[in-house]
Structure formats: C-alpha cells, structure tokens
Design an enzyme around this catalytic site. Structure first.
Site, short mmCIF file in Angstrom:
data_model
loop_
_atom_site.label_atom_id
_atom_site.label_comp_id
_atom_site.label_asym_id
_atom_site.label_seq_id
_atom_site.Cartn_x
_atom_site.Cartn_y
_atom_site.Cartn_z
N ASP A 12 0.87 -1.17 0.00
CA ASP A 12 0.00 0.00 0.00
C ASP A 12 0.91 1.23 0.00
OD1 ASP A 12 -2.28 1.68 0.26
OD2 ASP A 12 -2.10 1.67 2.44
N SER A 13 0.31 2.39 -0.17
CA SER A 13 1.07 3.63 -0.08
C SER A 13 1.63 3.85 1.31
CB SER A 13 0.19 4.81 -0.48
OG SER A 13 -0.91 4.93 0.41
N CYS A 75 -4.51 -1.19 -2.02
CA CYS A 75 -4.67 0.25 -2.17
C CYS A 75 -5.61 0.49 -3.34
CB CYS A 75 -3.31 0.90 -2.43
SG CYS A 75 -3.37 2.66 -2.80
N GLU A 153 -1.76 7.28 9.17
CA GLU A 153 -0.32 7.06 9.12
C GLU A 153 0.36 7.46 10.43
OE1 GLU A 153 1.83 5.76 6.72
OE2 GLU A 153 -0.04 5.02 5.86
N CYS A 185 -10.95 3.38 0.53
CA CYS A 185 -9.50 3.48 0.74
C CYS A 185 -9.16 2.54 1.89
CB CYS A 185 -9.10 4.91 1.09
SG CYS A 185 -7.37 5.11 1.62
N HIS A 187 -6.99 2.70 4.12
CA HIS A 187 -6.72 3.36 5.40
C HIS A 187 -8.00 3.55 6.22
CE1 HIS A 187 -2.88 4.47 3.52
NE2 HIS A 187 -2.44 4.84 4.71
#
Length: 271
Positions: A12-13, A75, A153, A185, A187
């Site tokens: 993922d990012s 992602c 994050e 998403c 996240h």
C-alpha cells in the site's frame, strides 16, 4: 522451496493496507506474508496516475525479488492506476481493490450511496466504469477525504482533530440522504468506529478487505498455490520512508511488530 511455500506480497502507499493484511491473515493463517508500506511516496491519492503506476511496478518487482507467489495491491488508488500493467508484466496472480459499490447498492434502501475515497480513486476511469456498471438506479455521492490517510499514518485514530476531519467529510453524504457508506481506501477501516459515530446505527458501512482476502484464497487454491504448512505464518515488513516512523504506526495498527526493514534504495527511490 516449492511454489506453494513462497510468501504472499502485499503493499500500500502506507500502513492502510494493514486493514487488508489483517483479513488475509484471518483466512490464510499458515501463509507467510510480506508487506511494503511505500510511505516515502505517501500519499498516492493526489499524485499523477503515471507516478503511481511506476511506484506499483517498482514495489511489485521488489516483492517478486523476495519470492512472492501472489501480489495484493492493498490500495484502491494504486489498483485504479496500475492493476492492468501489473497483470501484464507479472506472471503471478495480482489481486486488487475496488470500492464495494455492488454490496452497497444491495443494502441501500434510500438509493443513495456515499463513497468515501481519495481524489485519485474518485477521478480514475476505473471508478467511473464501476459506477456505470453497478449503480444505474442509485445516486452515488463521491466524497474525497483529504487528511484521513495522514491521520492513520500517524496512528492518530481518535483525537479531536481526527474526529473533526471524519465528521467534515462524512456528513455531506448523510445530509444528501445516503444510508450506506463505502470505504474506498484501505486506510479508512481504521476510522470506521469514528465514521459510525457520525453516521449513526441506521447507516451501513461497507469495506472490502474481507472480500479481497477470500478472493485471494480462492485464487491460490485454484492455482495450487496454498501452503501445506500447518505452522502459523509469519509477517515481514518494509517501508520506503523512515523505518522508525513506520514502526511507530505499525505498533498501533499491528501490535507485536518487532522490526520494520528499510526498502532497498533501488526500490525506495522515486521514478
């Protein structure tokens, strides 16, 4: 090592894909898992599709260099930008994400569905095609949620600032009658509790990590790639950003992580 004893690669990012890794671990308890947080290039959501495509290919090549027998693009933005070229280049199964519009449409009684996602996902041709295929009789409210990825994050899942951000980008769809919200998403499942607090008990919240994990298991089984080991699988983690920063976030989102390795320079640098 036979092919079916090789690990599964996931990326993922950043750390958001851990929401998918969690579901993979639940359905594939004996598989070894490799996870790359491409945090040095975070966020993907506001970057050009060509940039994201190159990052996805680069991280995918790293996972293959570590013996990955399958790759999960955990992602939505990277899936939209790169899944086609990854499948063309790589000779292993490549599994991607897409917002769960089909189950959301089935759940909605108001026929209004909100999709909470990054700008990159919402602007992609893949998302437009998905809306066109699945939502003929339903109004779709596409809502970008700037700042959500960054809060996850940081491991900041409950501060007043995070609560305010969640309220700011959840309420518009609710005010327009949405009774179902899609988390577009990876996240965002880490904010699902806050989203539910804003939305209330009568609003459905749809995420797709568990469906992706089940699809991965079916694909591995069909290709004869499921491990035969009975011992619990292990996880290894890399980050293209500062490993100590990723380590702090991972400690919140994946308790028990002891080490985050730096992604080798040839794979960590921008393209």
């Amino acid at each position: 090592m036979t092919g079916n004893e090789h690990p599964i690669g996931v990326f993922d990012s950043g750390v958001g894909g851990l929401s998918v890794l969690r579901e993979i671990r639940a359905v594939l308890p004996h598989e070894n898992l490799l996870y790359v947080a491409d945090s040095g290039h975070l966020p993907y959501g506001n970057k050009p599709a060509e940039y994201i495509e190159q990052r996805a290919l680069t991280v995918g090549r790293f996972l293959l260099s570590r013996g990955a027998k399958a790759i999960v693009v955990a992602c939505n933005t990277a899936t939209a930008a790169a899944i086609t070229v990854m499948r063309a280049e790589f000779r292993v199964p490549v599994i991607g994400m897409e917002p769960g519009l089909k189950p959301a449409v089935a759940l909605s009684k108001s026929l209004v569905v909100g999709v909470l996602a990054t700008e990159g996902t919402l602007k992609s041709a893949k998302f437009r095609d998905l809306v066109g295929r699945t939502t003929e009789k339903v109004e779709v409210i596409a809502q970008a949620c700037p700042g959500w990825v960054e809060q996850v994050e940081r491991g900041d899942l409950g501060s007043p600032a995070t609560r305010d951000l969640v309220r700011r980008y959840t309420e518009p769809a609710l005010e327009r009658g949405a009774d179902t919200l899609v988390l577009g998403c990876t996240h965002y499942p880490f904010l699902a509790g806050l989203i539910a607090d804003v939305a209330g008990p009568d609003v459905h919240i749809v995420e797709t990590g568990s469906a992706v994990a089940r699809h991965l298991r079916r694909r591995l089984e069909a290709d004869g790639l499921l491990t035969r080991r009975m011992a619990p699988g292990v996880e290894l983690f890399w980050s293209s950003g500062p490993a100590e920063v990723a380590g702090r976030s991972l400690a919140v989102l994946w308790p028990g992580v002891h080490r985050v390795r730096p992604l080798p320079a040839g794979f960590a640098a921008g393209d």
